[in-house]
Design a protein around this motif. Structure first.
Motif, PDB file in Angstrom:
ATOM      1  N   UNK A 103      32.471 -10.966 -68.971  1.00 40.55           N
ATOM      2  CA  UNK A 103      33.309 -11.528 -67.910  1.00 40.55           C
ATOM      3  C   UNK A 103      32.442 -12.248 -66.880  1.00 40.55           C
ATOM      4  N   UNK A 104      33.081 -12.932 -65.952  1.00 37.47           N
ATOM      5  CA  UNK A 104      32.341 -13.742 -64.971  1.00 37.47           C
ATOM      6  C   UNK A 104      31.464 -12.884 -64.068  1.00 37.47           C
ATOM      7  N   UNK A 105      31.857 -11.635 -63.820  1.00 36.67           N
ATOM      8  CA  UNK A 105      31.093 -10.762 -62.929  1.00 36.67           C
ATOM      9  C   UNK A 105      30.316  -9.676 -63.664  1.00 36.67           C
ATOM     10  N   UNK A 106      30.227  -9.797 -64.980  1.00 36.58           N
ATOM     11  CA  UNK A 106      29.380  -8.868 -65.735  1.00 36.58           C
ATOM     12  C   UNK A 106      27.922  -9.216 -65.481  1.00 36.58           C
ATOM     13  N   UNK A 107      27.208  -8.304 -64.848  1.00 35.11           N
ATOM     14  CA  UNK A 107      25.785  -8.541 -64.569  1.00 35.11           C
ATOM     15  C   UNK A 107      24.997  -8.528 -65.876  1.00 35.11           C
ATOM     16  N   UNK A 108      25.276  -7.527 -66.695  1.00 33.87           N
ATOM     17  CA  UNK A 108      24.648  -7.455 -68.016  1.00 33.87           C
ATOM     18  C   UNK A 108      25.579  -8.113 -69.016  1.00 33.87           C
ATOM     19  N   UNK A 109      25.047  -8.999 -69.809  1.00 34.81           N
ATOM     20  CA  UNK A 109      25.841  -9.667 -70.836  1.00 34.81           C
ATOM     21  C   UNK A 109      25.190  -9.456 -72.197  1.00 34.81           C
ATOM     22  N   UNK A 110      26.010  -9.429 -73.210  1.00 35.44           N
ATOM     23  CA  UNK A 110      25.498  -9.319 -74.578  1.00 35.44           C
ATOM     24  C   UNK A 110      25.545 -10.707 -75.196  1.00 35.44           C
ATOM     25  N   UNK A 111      24.375 -11.278 -75.391  1.00 38.47           N
ATOM     26  CA  UNK A 111      24.276 -12.625 -75.952  1.00 38.47           C
ATOM     27  C   UNK A 111      24.138 -12.549 -77.469  1.00 38.47           C
ATOM     28  N   UNK A 112      24.337 -13.663 -78.128  1.00 37.96           N
ATOM     29  CA  UNK A 112      24.316 -13.696 -79.590  1.00 37.96           C
ATOM     30  C   UNK A 112      22.977 -13.245 -80.166  1.00 37.96           C
ATOM     31  N   UNK A 113      21.882 -13.518 -79.451  1.00 32.40           N
ATOM     32  CA  UNK A 113      20.563 -13.181 -79.983  1.00 32.40           C
ATOM     33  C   UNK A 113      20.300 -11.687 -80.041  1.00 32.40           C
ATOM     34  N   UNK A 114      20.975 -10.895 -79.178  1.00 35.40           N
ATOM     35  CA  UNK A 114      20.757  -9.450 -79.205  1.00 35.40           C
ATOM     36  C   UNK A 114      22.017  -8.673 -79.538  1.00 35.40           C
ATOM     37  N   UNK A 115      23.076  -9.387 -79.973  1.00 32.46           N
ATOM     38  CA  UNK A 115      24.366  -8.728 -80.211  1.00 32.46           C
ATOM     39  C   UNK A 115      24.293  -7.721 -81.349  1.00 32.46           C
ATOM     40  N   UNK A 116      23.715  -8.097 -82.475  1.00 29.17           N
ATOM     41  CA  UNK A 116      23.697  -7.211 -83.637  1.00 29.17           C
ATOM     42  C   UNK A 116      22.970  -5.909 -83.344  1.00 29.17           C
ATOM     43  N   UNK A 117      21.845  -5.988 -82.657  1.00 33.74           N
ATOM     44  CA  UNK A 117      21.067  -4.797 -82.325  1.00 33.74           C
ATOM     45  C   UNK A 117      21.863  -3.886 -81.381  1.00 33.74           C
ATOM     46  N   UNK A 118      22.529  -4.494 -80.392  1.00 38.96           N
ATOM     47  CA  UNK A 118      23.314  -3.715 -79.434  1.00 38.96           C
ATOM     48  C   UNK A 118      24.503  -3.051 -80.113  1.00 38.96           C
ATOM     49  N   UNK A 119      25.208  -3.783 -80.953  1.00 40.90           N
ATOM     50  CA  UNK A 119      26.371  -3.218 -81.632  1.00 40.90           C
ATOM     51  C   UNK A 119      25.961  -2.118 -82.612  1.00 40.90           C
ATOM     52  N   UNK A 120      24.813  -2.273 -83.236  1.00 36.96           N
ATOM     53  CA  UNK A 120      24.314  -1.230 -84.139  1.00 36.96           C
ATOM     54  C   UNK A 120      24.083   0.069 -83.374  1.00 36.96           C
ATOM     55  N   UNK A 121      23.498  -0.039 -82.185  1.00 38.96           N
ATOM     56  CA  UNK A 121      23.263   1.145 -81.355  1.00 38.96           C
ATOM     57  C   UNK A 121      24.591   1.786 -80.946  1.00 38.96           C
TER      58      UNK A 121
END
Length: 236
Positions: A103-121
């Motif tokens: 969202x516009x005010x999400x300080x932390x964002x999940x970008x495409x380059x780190x999405x797979x690793x984050x979703x795996x966790x």
């Protein structure tokens, strides 16, 4: 009895972490039994040998620990480790699906380059929480989307938790609680900085019901626990 989830439905094979847990943490022996979630069913399994590790599926266990309804959490990504906690508790409380939002005010964002690793966790957290809470199915972690994509997820009722909507003050949500059993419910929760005015207007123009969770300002994760707990109580 300990329950393990096999997320790869092609074959009932436990991963190395589960085998380690059985041998070293649970200290199970030959002939001991555990429950196995596989191919969207739960089976009773019995250990045949430890070295090499083998087990037999004895029979299916018929049970349903799920809510009578479908709660989908549309969650604007918070900072730090709050997301891990929210995902874990959402599983325990019976949420069926989580959609993460940049969202516009999400300080932390999940970008495409780190999405797979984050979703795996996060999927590991979902698996462990499902085992601990004896879920009868696995929560679906759908994707990371932009705010405009919230309209891609239809529901019978959709709520946006918005602290500035003083006219609601829980009246709106209470008036729906006796209608939600067996329904699909969206709940949209903002990040630490809340929603922008534009996001609220966009949500409400697309059938989201703006509702307050009380007079006090809740943390992002507290808002999730509060609203999901309320809905899950009426879906039991």
């Amino acid at each position: 009895m300990q329950r393990y989830f096999v997320l790869n439905n092609s074959s009932p094979v436990l991963d190395d972490r589960d085998v380690f847990h059985i041998k070293k943490v649970m200290r199970m022996k030959k002939g001991d039994r555990f429950e196995l979630f596989f191919n969207n069913k739960i089976f009773l399994a019995e250990i045949e040998s430890l070295e090499p590790f083998n087990f037999n599926l004895l029979h299916e266990i018929i049970e349903n620990n799920e809510l009578n309804g479908y709660i989908r959490l549309l969650y604007c990504i918070p900072k730090g480790e709050k997301l891990d906690l929210v995902v874990q508790k959402a599983v325990e409380l019976g949420v069926k699906e989580i959609v993460l939002i940049n969202s516009s005010r999400s300080i932390a964002k999940i970008e495409s380059k780190n999405k797979n690793k984050k979703l795996e966790r996060l999927n590991r957290i979902i698996k462990e929480a499902s085992e601990q809470s004896k879920r009868s199915e696995i929560l679906k972690l759908t994707d990371v989307i932009s705010f405009s994509k919230i309209t891609d997820y239809p529901a019978d009722y959709s709520f946006i938790a918005y602290e500035k909507d003083s006219k609601c003050d829980n009246i709106e949500i209470l008036s729906y609680l006796n209608k939600i059993k067996g329904k699909t419910i969206n709940i949209l929760i903002g990040p630490e900085g809340g929603f922008s005015k534009e996001e609220v207007e966009y949500s409400c123009s697309n059938s989201f019901i703006s509702t307050s969770l009380g007079r006090r300002i809740l943390r992002s994760e507290t808002a999730v626990f509060s609203l999901v707990s309320l809905l899950s109580y009426f879906m039991n």
